[in-house]
Motif scaffolding. Structure first.
Motif, PDB file in Angstrom:
ATOM      1  N   ALA A 149      73.374  15.781  82.483  1.00  0.00           N
ATOM      2  CA  ALA A 149      72.411  16.711  81.892  1.00  0.00           C
ATOM      3  C   ALA A 149      72.776  17.024  80.443  1.00  0.00           C
ATOM      4  O   ALA A 149      71.927  17.020  79.549  1.00  0.00           O
ATOM      5  N   PHE A 150      74.054  17.293  80.205  1.00  0.00           N
ATOM      6  CA  PHE A 150      74.500  17.629  78.858  1.00  0.00           C
ATOM      7  C   PHE A 150      74.364  16.446  77.911  1.00  0.00           C
ATOM      8  O   PHE A 150      74.062  16.604  76.729  1.00  0.00           O
ATOM      9  N   ALA A 151      74.605  15.234  78.415  1.00  0.00           N
ATOM     10  CA  ALA A 151      74.546  14.047  77.571  1.00  0.00           C
ATOM     11  C   ALA A 151      73.139  13.819  77.055  1.00  0.00           C
ATOM     12  O   ALA A 151      72.961  13.200  75.994  1.00  0.00           O
ATOM     13  N   ASN A 152      72.139  14.318  77.756  1.00  0.00           N
ATOM     14  CA  ASN A 152      70.751  14.118  77.355  1.00  0.00           C
ATOM     15  C   ASN A 152      70.144  15.355  76.702  1.00  0.00           C
ATOM     16  O   ASN A 152      68.937  15.396  76.471  1.00  0.00           O
ATOM     17  N   ALA A 153      70.952  16.337  76.404  1.00  0.00           N
ATOM     18  CA  ALA A 153      70.452  17.584  75.826  1.00  0.00           C
ATOM     19  C   ALA A 153      71.068  17.792  74.450  1.00  0.00           C
ATOM     20  O   ALA A 153      72.220  18.181  74.335  1.00  0.00           O
ATOM     21  N   SER A 154      70.310  17.527  73.415  1.00  0.00           N
ATOM     22  CA  SER A 154      70.845  17.631  72.055  1.00  0.00           C
ATOM     23  C   SER A 154      71.249  19.056  71.723  1.00  0.00           C
ATOM     24  O   SER A 154      72.212  19.285  70.981  1.00  0.00           O
ATOM     25  N   LEU A 155      70.543  20.047  72.285  1.00  0.00           N
ATOM     26  CA  LEU A 155      70.903  21.438  72.017  1.00  0.00           C
ATOM     27  C   LEU A 155      72.290  21.747  72.558  1.00  0.00           C
ATOM     28  O   LEU A 155      73.108  22.392  71.892  1.00  0.00           O
ATOM     29  N   ILE A 156      72.588  21.275  73.771  1.00  0.00           N
ATOM     30  CA  ILE A 156      73.907  21.498  74.363  1.00  0.00           C
ATOM     31  C   ILE A 156      74.979  20.836  73.504  1.00  0.00           C
ATOM     32  O   ILE A 156      76.057  21.396  73.274  1.00  0.00           O
ATOM     33  N   GLN A 157      74.693  19.641  73.013  1.00  0.00           N
ATOM     34  CA  GLN A 157      75.663  18.946  72.160  1.00  0.00           C
ATOM     35  C   GLN A 157      75.946  19.761  70.905  1.00  0.00           C
ATOM     36  O   GLN A 157      77.095  19.879  70.468  1.00  0.00           O
ATOM     37  N   LEU A 168      87.029  16.241  65.528  1.00  0.00           N
ATOM     38  CA  LEU A 168      86.200  15.438  66.426  1.00  0.00           C
ATOM     39  C   LEU A 168      85.244  16.314  67.230  1.00  0.00           C
ATOM     40  O   LEU A 168      84.046  16.034  67.319  1.00  0.00           O
ATOM     41  N   PHE A 169      85.782  17.376  67.843  1.00  0.00           N
ATOM     42  CA  PHE A 169      84.978  18.199  68.745  1.00  0.00           C
ATOM     43  C   PHE A 169      83.925  19.014  67.992  1.00  0.00           C
ATOM     44  O   PHE A 169      82.993  19.531  68.616  1.00  0.00           O
ATOM     45  N   SER A 170      84.065  19.112  66.667  1.00  0.00           N
ATOM     46  CA  SER A 170      83.081  19.835  65.870  1.00  0.00           C
ATOM     47  C   SER A 170      81.916  18.945  65.445  1.00  0.00           C
ATOM     48  O   SER A 170      80.974  19.432  64.810  1.00  0.00           O
ATOM     49  N   ASN A 171      81.985  17.669  65.804  1.00  0.00           N
ATOM     50  CA  ASN A 171      80.944  16.727  65.399  1.00  0.00           C
ATOM     51  C   ASN A 171      80.013  16.410  66.561  1.00  0.00           C
ATOM     52  O   ASN A 171      80.452  16.010  67.635  1.00  0.00           O
ATOM     53  N   GLU A 172      78.718  16.575  66.335  1.00  0.00           N
ATOM     54  CA  GLU A 172      77.734  16.405  67.399  1.00  0.00           C
ATOM     55  C   GLU A 172      77.714  14.973  67.935  1.00  0.00           C
ATOM     56  O   GLU A 172      77.586  14.751  69.145  1.00  0.00           O
ATOM     57  N   GLY A 173      77.825  13.992  67.045  1.00  0.00           N
ATOM     58  CA  GLY A 173      77.799  12.602  67.488  1.00  0.00           C
ATOM     59  C   GLY A 173      78.961  12.264  68.393  1.00  0.00           C
ATOM     60  O   GLY A 173      78.797  11.568  69.404  1.00  0.00           O
ATOM     61  N   VAL A 229      75.627  23.008  70.575  1.00  0.00           N
ATOM     62  CA  VAL A 229      76.375  24.211  70.963  1.00  0.00           C
ATOM     63  C   VAL A 229      77.846  23.877  71.169  1.00  0.00           C
ATOM     64  O   VAL A 229      78.735  24.593  70.695  1.00  0.00           O
ATOM     65  N   PHE A 230      78.129  22.766  71.882  1.00  0.00           N
ATOM     66  CA  PHE A 230      79.516  22.356  72.088  1.00  0.00           C
ATOM     67  C   PHE A 230      80.224  22.172  70.756  1.00  0.00           C
ATOM     68  O   PHE A 230      81.354  22.635  70.573  1.00  0.00           O
ATOM     69  N   ALA A 231      79.577  21.472  69.837  1.00  0.00           N
ATOM     70  CA  ALA A 231      80.200  21.185  68.548  1.00  0.00           C
ATOM     71  C   ALA A 231      80.470  22.467  67.771  1.00  0.00           C
ATOM     72  O   ALA A 231      81.516  22.614  67.127  1.00  0.00           O
ATOM     73  N   ARG A 232      79.549  23.411  67.829  1.00  0.00           N
ATOM     74  CA  ARG A 232      79.708  24.652  67.064  1.00  0.00           C
ATOM     75  C   ARG A 232      80.734  25.589  67.683  1.00  0.00           C
ATOM     76  O   ARG A 232      81.259  26.473  67.015  1.00  0.00           O
TER      77      ARG A 232
END
Length: 291
Positions: free
Chosen positions: A157-165, A199-204, A167-170
């Motif tokens: 679910a998270f892998a397909n949700a750009s918003l979650i990505q 690394l973890f701060s980058n959305e990609g 949020v994780f990065a931020r």
């Protein structure tokens, strides 16, 4: 910071930067580091990491080997992964195509965590033919019980949700990253924490790591261990909180030619905590093996 890490800015001061190059293979632009002179040796990092995790291991091994360490698809500076390249068989095939592009045939490979599963699949599929393999806290078994039922669908679910990505990065501030790394049972240096934070701060990168977690199916890896045609050294760390140390013995029971080595008092990132011992084990695993 853009969606993907940028080598000119985000890669400034990257460990072993002088050894870095970029290679087109399997439909991606790979970041790979090549260092040393001697028989080719492949290093594969785990989920969420990059070449930086071998930063202190590579120079030591480069005294005896030509060391090749890529960022896996979707991780750090290896960008625009194809969906199939994030699965275990797809990643194994992609790494094999990278080796073909580099025109190297490793005599030995070492992998950490998920990287260990990649190299085992490569060997079973005859995608490369090293003399032996070295696993550091290898991720060879599915997460069992309620955790397995929960986290795999959650990753998809998270892998397909750009918003979650996003949020994780931020959310990847230094304290959060330090806490995440401590939870692996490891205590790594300030440089390592800073690199993981980058690394973890980058959305990609977050998308690549989540996509890898979502695409992986480890249920067939035990069969890969049974079919492995060459020796496997299983290095386990006694304080690993990510993969239970007992899993190394379980993997050894499935493997026809196992060696077992303990790194006492270290956690899941043992090769970063004690790179000198990790390099020595990779260079000559037979000297350390318990059996």
């Amino acid at each position: 910071m853009g969606y993907y890490l940028d080598w000119a800015t985000d890669g400034a001061g990257w460990p072993n930067r002088q050894a870095s190059r970029f290679v087109e293979a399997a439909g991606m632009r790979w970041h790979v580091q090549v260092m040393g002179d001697g028989p080719p040796l492949l290093l594969l990092h785990g989920t969420g990491a990059s070449t930086h995790s071998w930063r202190d291991v590579m120079p030591k091994l480069a005294q005896h080997f030509t060391v090749i360490a890529p960022d896996l698809p979707g991780h750090a500076f290896t960008i625009r992964p194809t969906p199939e390249s994030l699965s275990l068989p797809g990643m194994a095939a992609a790494v094999a195509r990278l080796l073909q592009a580099l025109k190297v045939e490793p005599v030995r490979a070492a992998g950490h965590s998920a990287g260990a599963a990649v190299m085992v699949r490569m060997a079973v599929e005859r995608l490369f033919a090293p003399r032996d393999l070295v696993s550091f806290n290898g991720a060879f078994f599915p997460v069992s019980g309620m955790a397995g039922q929960f986290f795999s669908p959650l990753a998809r679910a998270f892998a397909n949700a750009s918003l979650i990505q996003k949020v994780f990065a931020r959310m990847a501030d230094r304290k959060a990253v330090e806490r995440l790394l401590r939870d692996t049972g490891s205590n790594i240096d300030a440089e390592g924490v800073s690199l993981y934070q980058r690394l973890f701060s980058n959305e990609g990168h977050v998308a690549g790591a989540l996509g890898m977690m979502a695409a992986w199916d480890l249920h067939w890896v035990p069969q890969d261990l049974r079919n492995l045609p060459l020796p496997l050294t299983l290095v386990w760390a006694s304080n690993d909180r990510t993969i239970a140390p007992a899993k190394a013995a379980e993997a050894a029971r499935l493997t026809r030619q196992p060696r077992l080595i303990e790194m006492k008092g270290l956690g899941h990132l043992a090769h970063e905590e004690d790179p000198a011992t990790a390099a020595a084990i990779i260079a000559a695993p037979e000297r350390f093996a318990l059996r």
